[in-house]
Scaffold this motif. Structure first.
Motif, short mmCIF file in Angstrom:
data_model
loop_
_atom_site.label_atom_id
_atom_site.label_comp_id
_atom_site.label_asym_id
_atom_site.label_seq_id
_atom_site.Cartn_x
_atom_site.Cartn_y
_atom_site.Cartn_z
N PRO A 100 45.77 -7.60 12.06
CA PRO A 100 45.94 -8.17 10.83
C PRO A 100 46.95 -7.40 9.90
N ALA A 101 47.34 -8.03 8.83
CA ALA A 101 48.21 -7.40 7.75
C ALA A 101 47.37 -6.28 7.15
N THR A 102 46.25 -6.58 6.76
CA THR A 102 45.51 -5.41 6.09
C THR A 102 43.75 -5.91 6.28
N SER A 103 43.15 -5.03 6.03
CA SER A 103 41.58 -4.98 6.12
C SER A 103 41.33 -5.12 4.92
N GLY B 177 55.63 -11.65 7.47
CA GLY B 177 54.33 -11.72 7.66
C GLY B 177 53.94 -12.59 8.81
N GLU C 142 41.51 -8.84 17.48
CA GLU C 142 42.93 -8.50 17.44
C GLU C 142 43.55 -8.34 18.75
N ALA D 66 39.59 -9.04 7.79
CA ALA D 66 40.56 -8.94 8.00
C ALA D 66 41.52 -9.84 7.39
N TYR D 67 42.77 -9.43 6.96
CA TYR D 67 43.59 -10.65 6.28
C TYR D 67 44.75 -10.67 7.02
N TYR D 68 45.14 -11.83 7.61
CA TYR D 68 46.72 -12.26 8.23
C TYR D 68 47.36 -13.04 6.80
N MET E 264 39.23 -3.66 1.35
CA MET E 264 39.72 -2.71 0.56
C MET E 264 38.58 -1.62 0.64
N ASP F 114 35.11 -2.19 5.81
CA ASP F 114 35.94 -3.22 6.93
C ASP F 114 35.10 -4.45 7.12
#
Length: 151
Positions: free
Chosen positions: A59-62, A31, A53, A70-72, A64, A67
């Motif tokens: 990010p790794a994911t947004s 990651g 961005e 955002a998660y790093y 669930m 929106d």
């Protein structure tokens, strides 16, 4: 004879060194989390999802369901001999957004801040049988009679 014993002793020493080096822990990094320097460029209340961005990367994911975040995520895993891999360090950077996509909050979490969350898969069940579609198709071969086609 002493030359052979010297070679034998040298071979044993090399084998011992190899055996001991195999027991050394190995580390894997997974990651990406932006540095504090990179995060200093992001301004809460001003920057949008697109500008974030552009500044620090995707990010790794947004979030669930929406929106809204955002998660790093970055992890460091230790592998040691026969033991199961162990996560020894984890960082999560959460960037929250409002409905217009503007940054509202930036939070950083470590492994000590959280709990291990078991991830489960939810699969829609079939109609009570565990037969696959292929098994059903193959099972229907030969299940026809002439009366089915004639009328």
């Amino acid at each position: 004879m002493s030359g052979e014993s010297f070679r034998f002793g040298k071979s044993i020493a090399v084998l011992c060194i190899l055996a001991l080096s195999a027991c050394a822990p190995q580390f894997r990094n997974h990651g990406y989390v932006p540095t504090e320097f990179d995060l200093a460029q992001v301004t809460v209340g001003v920057d949008t999802r697109a500008s974030v961005e552009e500044l620090i990367g995707a990010p790794a994911t947004s979030g669930m369901a929406t929106d809204s975040a955002a998660y790093y995520v970055q992890s460091r895993v230790r592998n040691f001999a026969w033991r199961a891999p162990e996560v020894i360090e984890r960082q999560v950077l959460a960037i929250s957004y409002d409905s217009a996509g503007v940054v509202t909050n930036i939070e950083r979490f470590g492994l000590e801040d959280g709990q291990v969350v078991p991830i489960s898969r939810r699969i829609t069940g079939t109609s009570g049988t565990n037969e696959s579609i292929i098994r059903r198709l193959i099972g229907s071969i030969g299940g026809f009679s002439a009366s089915d086609f004639l009328g």
